[in-house]
Design an enzyme around this catalytic site. Structure first.
Site, PDB file in Angstrom:
ATOM      1  N   GLN A  47       9.349   5.734 -36.740  1.00  0.00           N
ATOM      2  CA  GLN A  47       8.016   5.942 -36.181  1.00  0.00           C
ATOM      3  C   GLN A  47       6.976   5.902 -37.291  1.00  0.00           C
ATOM      4  OE1 GLN A  47       5.016   6.393 -34.558  1.00  0.00           O
ATOM      5  NE2 GLN A  47       5.854   7.809 -33.044  1.00  0.00           N
ATOM      6  N   SER A  63      -2.683  20.474 -20.938  1.00  0.00           N
ATOM      7  CA  SER A  63      -2.846  19.525 -19.840  1.00  0.00           C
ATOM      8  C   SER A  63      -1.522  19.319 -19.104  1.00  0.00           C
ATOM      9  CB  SER A  63      -3.368  18.191 -20.380  1.00  0.00           C
ATOM     10  OG  SER A  63      -3.412  17.211 -19.372  1.00  0.00           O
ATOM     11  N   GLY A  68       1.357  18.095 -15.524  1.00  0.00           N
ATOM     12  CA  GLY A  68       2.571  17.355 -15.814  1.00  0.00           C
ATOM     13  C   GLY A  68       2.306  16.177 -16.721  1.00  0.00           C
ATOM     14  N   LEU A  70       1.519  12.591 -17.101  1.00  0.00           N
ATOM     15  CA  LEU A  70       0.951  11.572 -16.219  1.00  0.00           C
ATOM     16  C   LEU A  70       1.337  10.159 -16.636  1.00  0.00           C
ATOM     17  CD1 LEU A  70      -2.647  13.051 -15.741  1.00  0.00           C
ATOM     18  CD2 LEU A  70      -0.601  13.400 -14.341  1.00  0.00           C
ATOM     19  N   GLY A  88       5.347   7.276 -27.282  1.00  0.00           N
ATOM     20  CA  GLY A  88       5.110   8.515 -26.548  1.00  0.00           C
ATOM     21  C   GLY A  88       5.675   9.755 -27.211  1.00  0.00           C
ATOM     22  N   GLU A  89       5.881   9.731 -28.535  1.00  0.00           N
ATOM     23  CA  GLU A  89       6.458  10.915 -29.183  1.00  0.00           C
ATOM     24  C   GLU A  89       5.549  12.135 -29.036  1.00  0.00           C
ATOM     25  OE1 GLU A  89       7.961  12.489 -33.577  1.00  0.00           O
ATOM     26  OE2 GLU A  89       8.007  10.355 -33.115  1.00  0.00           O
ATOM     27  N   ARG A  90       4.242  11.913 -29.069  1.00  0.00           N
ATOM     28  CA  ARG A  90       3.316  13.039 -28.924  1.00  0.00           C
ATOM     29  C   ARG A  90       3.457  13.689 -27.552  1.00  0.00           C
ATOM     30  NH1 ARG A  90      -1.972  12.720 -27.290  1.00  0.00           N
ATOM     31  NH2 ARG A  90      -3.299  14.496 -27.794  1.00  0.00           N
ATOM     32  N   GLU A 122       1.677   0.482 -30.096  1.00  0.00           N
ATOM     33  CA  GLU A 122       1.267   1.669 -29.345  1.00  0.00           C
ATOM     34  C   GLU A 122       0.293   2.510 -30.150  1.00  0.00           C
ATOM     35  OE1 GLU A 122       1.608   5.259 -26.727  1.00  0.00           O
ATOM     36  OE2 GLU A 122       1.675   3.096 -26.446  1.00  0.00           O
ATOM     37  N   ASN A 123       0.629   2.775 -31.395  1.00  0.00           N
ATOM     38  CA  ASN A 123      -0.212   3.633 -32.222  1.00  0.00           C
ATOM     39  C   ASN A 123      -1.508   2.949 -32.636  1.00  0.00           C
ATOM     40  OD1 ASN A 123       1.236   6.291 -32.881  1.00  0.00           O
ATOM     41  ND2 ASN A 123       2.859   4.799 -33.220  1.00  0.00           N
TER      42      ASN A 123
END
Length: 294
Positions: A47, A63, A68, A70, A88-90, A122-123
């Protein structure tokens, strides 16, 4: 199917019909979205993102507690029975903190290179990477997968010059790189520092730029002055670099007020003079100044 330029992002996973470029690598979803136990998911060791700000992570956790997750994360199945995060690691970290047991995920088939490319995309699209993380990600694509700079740039939708400039940051001393990571210096400041050939000068210049709060333009002028060769036939003069803040303020006010402005000062006091053009203009200016609370 992934497009020739993976810079189009993770929309490649969901059949974006508006992209007409010919596909060169197939990314196969496996059984669509799944609810996967969080304990069966592990982060991507490659990553590019290393820093996860606590405040931002806490907001996402709050959130998720209310609404949940989203947006599903993207993973691939590993040989050890676990799933490795591609994007989506965060969200995964925040979901664990919120006490969730499962998280929605899209499982895809991806080799190591595709996994790294998609993580970078993604990042970069989310602007989640600091300049050093971005540079290290490009370096990984080049070193680990044998890509050339132009190929790496094409895969993530960046220009070759952008990748080249990014990689140059990795030649900075550790002290300066740490200042970029924590936001003390921007990439623009760092490129000004890179013009200095000696490591000690780069560190000293970076510290001075941060200390004085120089703009990028001021940093470039500062480093350019440091590069000027000293005359060898006489003792070099030690003249401190000074930033003309009055000139900067003067130009900013002229642009905002649409009139000539004069700013001068000594030590702890000074004055600002404004031109006006006729009685009506003077009245408007006086009314505007009278409404300002200092």
């Amino acid at each position: 199917m992934a497009s020739k330029n993976l810079g189009r992002g993770l929309s490649a996973l969901f059949g974006d019909d508006t992209v007409t470029q010919p596909p060169v690598r197939e990314i196969k979803p496996r059984n669509g979205f799944q609810a996967i136990p969080l304990v069966k998911i592990e982060p991507n060791r490659a990553q590019p993102r290393r820093v996860f700000e606590e405040e931002s992570l806490q907001e996402l956790e709050n959130s998720i507690r209310l609404h949940g997750v989203l947006s599903p994360i993207t993973v691939r199945a590993a040989e050890n029975g676990y799933y490795q995060i591609i994007a989506g690691e965060r969200r995964w970290r925040a979901a664990r903190r919120a006490g969730l047991e499962t998280i929605p995920a899209m499982v895809i088939e991806a080799d190591d290179q595709t996994m790294m490319e998609l993580a970078m995309i993604e990042n970069l699209q989310r602007e989640d990477l600091n300049p050093i993380e971005e540079a290290e990600g490009f370096r990984s694509l080049i070193d680990d997968f044998g890509m050339k700079q132009d190929a790496a740039a094409e895969r993530v939708g960046r220009s070759r010059s952008a990748v080249t400039n990014s990689l140059r940051l990795l030649s900075l001393p550790d002290e300066v790189r740490a200042m970029i990571v924590d936001g003390t210096l921007t990439a623009g400041h760092a490129r000004a520092v890179l013009s200095l050939p000696e490591e000690a000068d780069r560190i000293a210049a970076a510290q001075r730029i941060a200390q004085d709060g120089m703009s990028v333009r001021q940093a470039e002028a500062f480093c350019k002055k440091l590069k000027k060769p000293q005359k060898t036939d006489e003792e070099p003069k030690k003249e401190p670099f000074t930033v003309n803040y009055y000139e900067d303020i003067q130009k900013k006010l002229e642009g905002t007020l649409g009139r000539k402005v004069y700013v001068s000062g000594k030590k702890n006091k000074g004055k600002i003079e404004l031109e006006f053009y006729g009685n009506e203009d003077l009245e408007r200016l006086a009314a505007a100044l009278a409404s300002v609370n200092l």
